[in-house]
Design a protein around this motif. Structure first.
Motif, PDB file in Angstrom:
ATOM      1  N   UNK A 184       1.222  -1.399  -0.041  1.00 31.34           N
ATOM      2  CA  UNK A 184      -0.313   0.075  -0.133  1.00 31.34           C
ATOM      3  C   UNK A 184       0.776   1.607  -0.167  1.00 31.34           C
ATOM      4  N   UNK A 185       1.539   0.782   0.963  1.00 31.38           N
ATOM      5  CA  UNK A 185       2.589   2.809   0.966  1.00 31.38           C
ATOM      6  C   UNK A 185       3.876   2.717  -0.115  1.00 31.38           C
ATOM      7  N   UNK A 186       3.651   1.244  -1.245  1.00 34.55           N
ATOM      8  CA  UNK A 186       4.611   1.170  -2.356  1.00 34.55           C
ATOM      9  C   UNK A 186       4.086   2.068  -3.530  1.00 34.55           C
ATOM     10  N   UNK A 187       2.525   1.433  -3.121  1.00 30.52           N
ATOM     11  CA  UNK A 187       1.655   2.046  -4.672  1.00 30.52           C
ATOM     12  C   UNK A 187       1.438   3.723  -4.160  1.00 30.52           C
ATOM     13  N   UNK A 188       1.382   3.868  -3.180  1.00 26.57           N
ATOM     14  CA  UNK A 188       1.024   5.955  -2.700  1.00 26.57           C
ATOM     15  C   UNK A 188       2.999   6.772  -3.265  1.00 26.57           C
ATOM     16  N   UNK A 189       3.545   6.165  -2.708  1.00 23.54           N
ATOM     17  CA  UNK A 189       4.947   6.127  -3.235  1.00 23.54           C
ATOM     18  C   UNK A 189       5.485   6.466  -4.943  1.00 23.54           C
ATOM     19  N   UNK A 190       4.620   5.454  -6.002  1.00 21.86           N
ATOM     20  CA  UNK A 190       4.984   5.837  -6.948  1.00 21.86           C
ATOM     21  C   UNK A 190       3.984   6.768  -7.094  1.00 21.86           C
ATOM     22  N   UNK A 191       2.680   6.737  -7.139  1.00 21.91           N
ATOM     23  CA  UNK A 191       1.300   7.739  -7.189  1.00 21.91           C
ATOM     24  C   UNK A 191       1.995   9.072  -6.500  1.00 21.91           C
ATOM     25  N   UNK A 192       3.361   9.545  -5.932  1.00 22.05           N
ATOM     26  CA  UNK A 192       3.671  10.341  -5.132  1.00 22.05           C
ATOM     27  C   UNK A 192       4.342  11.025  -6.180  1.00 22.05           C
ATOM     28  N   UNK A 241       5.015   9.146 -10.188  1.00 20.67           N
ATOM     29  CA  UNK A 241       4.678   9.814 -10.817  1.00 20.67           C
ATOM     30  C   UNK A 241       4.030  11.160 -11.427  1.00 20.67           C
ATOM     31  N   UNK A 242       3.121  11.653 -10.144  1.00 21.02           N
ATOM     32  CA  UNK A 242       2.865  12.791 -10.362  1.00 21.02           C
ATOM     33  C   UNK A 242       3.515  13.963 -10.055  1.00 21.02           C
ATOM     34  N   UNK A 243       4.747  13.749  -9.395  1.00 15.41           N
ATOM     35  CA  UNK A 243       5.795  15.488  -9.324  1.00 15.41           C
ATOM     36  C   UNK A 243       6.401  15.665 -10.536  1.00 15.41           C
ATOM     37  N   UNK A 244       6.228  17.283 -10.009  1.00 17.09           N
ATOM     38  CA  UNK A 244       6.692  18.204 -11.406  1.00 17.09           C
ATOM     39  C   UNK A 244       7.255  18.824 -11.394  1.00 17.09           C
ATOM     40  N   UNK A 245       8.065  18.598 -10.161  1.00 10.97           N
ATOM     41  CA  UNK A 245       9.784  18.418 -10.826  1.00 10.97           C
ATOM     42  C   UNK A 245      10.659  17.003 -10.100  1.00 10.97           C
ATOM     43  N   UNK A 273      15.195  -0.330  -6.960  1.00  7.75           N
ATOM     44  CA  UNK A 273      15.074  -0.498  -8.802  1.00  7.75           C
ATOM     45  C   UNK A 273      13.930  -0.783  -8.959  1.00  7.75           C
ATOM     46  N   UNK A 274      13.004  -1.451  -7.719  1.00  5.54           N
ATOM     47  CA  UNK A 274      11.367  -1.692  -7.684  1.00  5.54           C
ATOM     48  C   UNK A 274      10.605  -0.402  -8.366  1.00  5.54           C
ATOM     49  N   UNK A 275      10.805   0.919  -7.352  1.00  5.24           N
ATOM     50  CA  UNK A 275      10.457   1.947  -7.401  1.00  5.24           C
ATOM     51  C   UNK A 275      10.265   2.771  -8.721  1.00  5.24           C
ATOM     52  N   UNK A 276      12.145   2.259  -9.786  1.00  2.04           N
ATOM     53  CA  UNK A 276      11.954   3.112 -10.982  1.00  2.04           C
ATOM     54  C   UNK A 276      11.651   2.299 -12.327  1.00  2.04           C
ATOM     55  N   UNK A 277      11.258   1.067 -11.725  1.00  2.00           N
ATOM     56  CA  UNK A 277      10.611   0.722 -13.073  1.00  2.00           C
ATOM     57  C   UNK A 277       9.546   0.256 -12.816  1.00  2.00           C
ATOM     58  N   UNK A 278       8.213   0.967 -11.416  1.00  3.32           N
ATOM     59  CA  UNK A 278       7.168   1.454 -11.502  1.00  3.32           C
ATOM     60  C   UNK A 278       7.141   2.625 -12.394  1.00  3.32           C
ATOM     61  N   UNK A 279       8.352   3.208 -11.607  1.00  3.30           N
ATOM     62  CA  UNK A 279       7.640   4.616 -12.588  1.00  3.30           C
ATOM     63  C   UNK A 279       7.534   4.533 -13.777  1.00  3.30           C
ATOM     64  N   UNK A 280       8.843   3.342 -14.447  1.00  2.00           N
ATOM     65  CA  UNK A 280       9.113   3.860 -16.335  1.00  2.00           C
ATOM     66  C   UNK A 280       7.945   3.441 -16.825  1.00  2.00           C
ATOM     67  N   UNK A 281       7.520   2.038 -16.099  1.00  2.00           N
ATOM     68  CA  UNK A 281       5.484   1.136 -16.497  1.00  2.00           C
ATOM     69  C   UNK A 281       4.960   2.315 -16.577  1.00  2.00           C
ATOM     70  N   UNK A 282       4.436   3.277 -16.096  1.00  2.00           N
ATOM     71  CA  UNK A 282       3.792   3.996 -15.326  1.00  2.00           C
ATOM     72  C   UNK A 282       3.734   5.260 -16.667  1.00  2.00           C
ATOM     73  N   UNK A 283       4.951   5.808 -17.423  1.00  2.00           N
ATOM     74  CA  UNK A 283       5.026   6.958 -17.510  1.00  2.00           C
ATOM     75  C   UNK A 283       5.018   6.134 -19.002  1.00  2.00           C
ATOM     76  N   UNK A 284       5.293   4.910 -19.782  1.00  2.00           N
ATOM     77  CA  UNK A 284       5.386   4.454 -20.536  1.00  2.00           C
ATOM     78  C   UNK A 284       6.499   4.032 -21.314  1.00  2.00           C
ATOM     79  N   UNK A 285       7.809   4.349 -20.800  1.00  2.00           N
ATOM     80  CA  UNK A 285       8.082   4.900 -21.569  1.00  2.00           C
ATOM     81  C   UNK A 285       9.428   3.732 -22.086  1.00  2.00           C
TER      82      UNK A 285
END
Length: 350
Positions: free
Chosen positions: A60-68, A70-74, A196-208
């Motif tokens: 649950x916390x991991x999902x919240x971190x990824x969402x935070x 992904x939506x960061x403007x900086x 690494x798990x965070x980086x790959x989750x972000x990569x996939x969320x952005x369609x990199x």
């Protein structure tokens, strides 16, 4: 035969059997190998605990971190002291190379001016196993004062870092591989894996995409493999090209002039018709009517083709698996280029 003779014969037979073979002793590993196996096994157990935690409450916390993130403007600001800092540097590099702008800020240097690198639209990811690292105090206070997002990676959710964070990624308690239980080993392995798990989750969320990955990795074999066929193909007047109906004498001259060991055959309207290779010529070299034949008599009507966007690594795999040296580059059913095996070798992909 007398009983005594029978017994004697049986004893003789028994004495003639070969002795039973003892199993060869298994050599014991050297102390260094035994130590390495214990270390890896201990760290493996720690990663297994991490996986189990993500499958339970940590997810649950991991999902919240990824969402935070992904939506960061900086940018993502990684920070940590000691071994956690080294892991933070690696995570920052992985983020940056996979489409998430990131940098590492040393917590001690942050207290002496580097806090200016952290902006309100950024998100800070702070690593501390205990969550009480003294050097992190100023960057934590700065993040809270200026409402900068803060994600903690710690084993102590009740620590100062854990309490102050917007999202706390709580690592499970695990035994260090160090026999004294002191040197960060299992703990840093879990930090790195979670990063690494965070980086790959972000990569996939952005369609990199692989194409975007290549932009950030232009060097070495990896960079070469992520280049596209259009970057190395021979196009325009460099292509060996004839139309259907061309006499073989002229087609052979075109093969010789362009030097690729093949000629591409097209229809009158420019659509791809086939290919004639030097292998086709060798198989027909003794035909008396070779010169008088039209090119389609020898051509293969199903040549291997790729698109201009095909990665060089994929083009190399096709050529090596099919044992061919040339690929026709096709767009809208029309050949727009030719890529030769030597082009891929020169590109550094092989």
């Amino acid at each position: 035969m007398a009983p005594a003779d029978t017994a004697s014969a049986q004893r003789g037979t028994a004495r003639s059997l070969p002795p039973a073979q003892e199993p060869a002793p298994v050599p014991s590993p050297s102390p260094a190998v035994a130590s390495a196996l214990r270390t890896i096994a201990t760290e493996r157990d720690g990663l297994a605990c991490l996986m189990e935690s993500i499958g339970n409450g940590l997810g649950t916390a991991f999902t919240a971190a990824v969402e935070r993130l992904v939506t960061a403007r900086g940018r993502v600001i990684l920070t940590g002291m000691g071994k956690s800092g080294h892991i933070g540097r690696k995570i920052a590099a992985t983020f940056a190379s996979t489409g998430t702008p990131a940098l590492y800020v040393h917590p001690a240097e942050a207290s002496h001016g580097d806090l200016g690198m952290v902006q309100p639209e950024d998100v800070v990811v702070a690593l501390s196993w205990s969550g009480e690292t003294t050097e992190l105090a100023d960057i934590i206070g700065y993040a809270r004062r200026y409402r900068v997002g803060l994600i903690a990676i710690t084993a102590n959710a009740g620590s100062t870092l854990g309490r102050e964070a917007d999202v706390c990624l709580t690592l499970p308690k695990a035994r260090e591989a160090c026999p004294n239980g002191l040197a960060p080993t299992t703990s840093t392995a879990m930090q790195l894996a979670l990063g690494d798990a965070l980086a790959i989750a972000l990569l996939e969320a952005r369609g990199f995409s692989a194409r975007e990955f290549g932009i950030y990795h232009p060097g070495g074999r990896l960079g070469a493999s992520l280049r596209q066929v259009r970057e190395v193909m021979h196009a325009g007047g460099q292509m060996p090209l004839v139309t259907r109906g061309t006499p073989m004498r002229a087609a052979i001259a075109e093969i010789d002039a362009k030097g690729f060991g093949a000629v591409v055959v097209v229809e009158e309207d420019g659509r791809l018709a086939g290919i004639v290779t030097d292998g086709d010529l060798r198989r027909n070299v003794f035909r008396r009517d070779l010169d008088s034949l039209a090119v389609e008599a020898l051509m293969s009507g199903t040549p291997r083709t790729v698109s201009p966007e095909t990665l060089l690594a994929k083009a190399l795999e096709i050529q090596e698996s099919m044992k061919i040296t040339s690929l026709i580059v096709v767009e809208n059913e029309r050949p727009v280029g030719l890529v030769h095996y030597h082009d891929l070798l020169r590109s550094g992909v092989a």
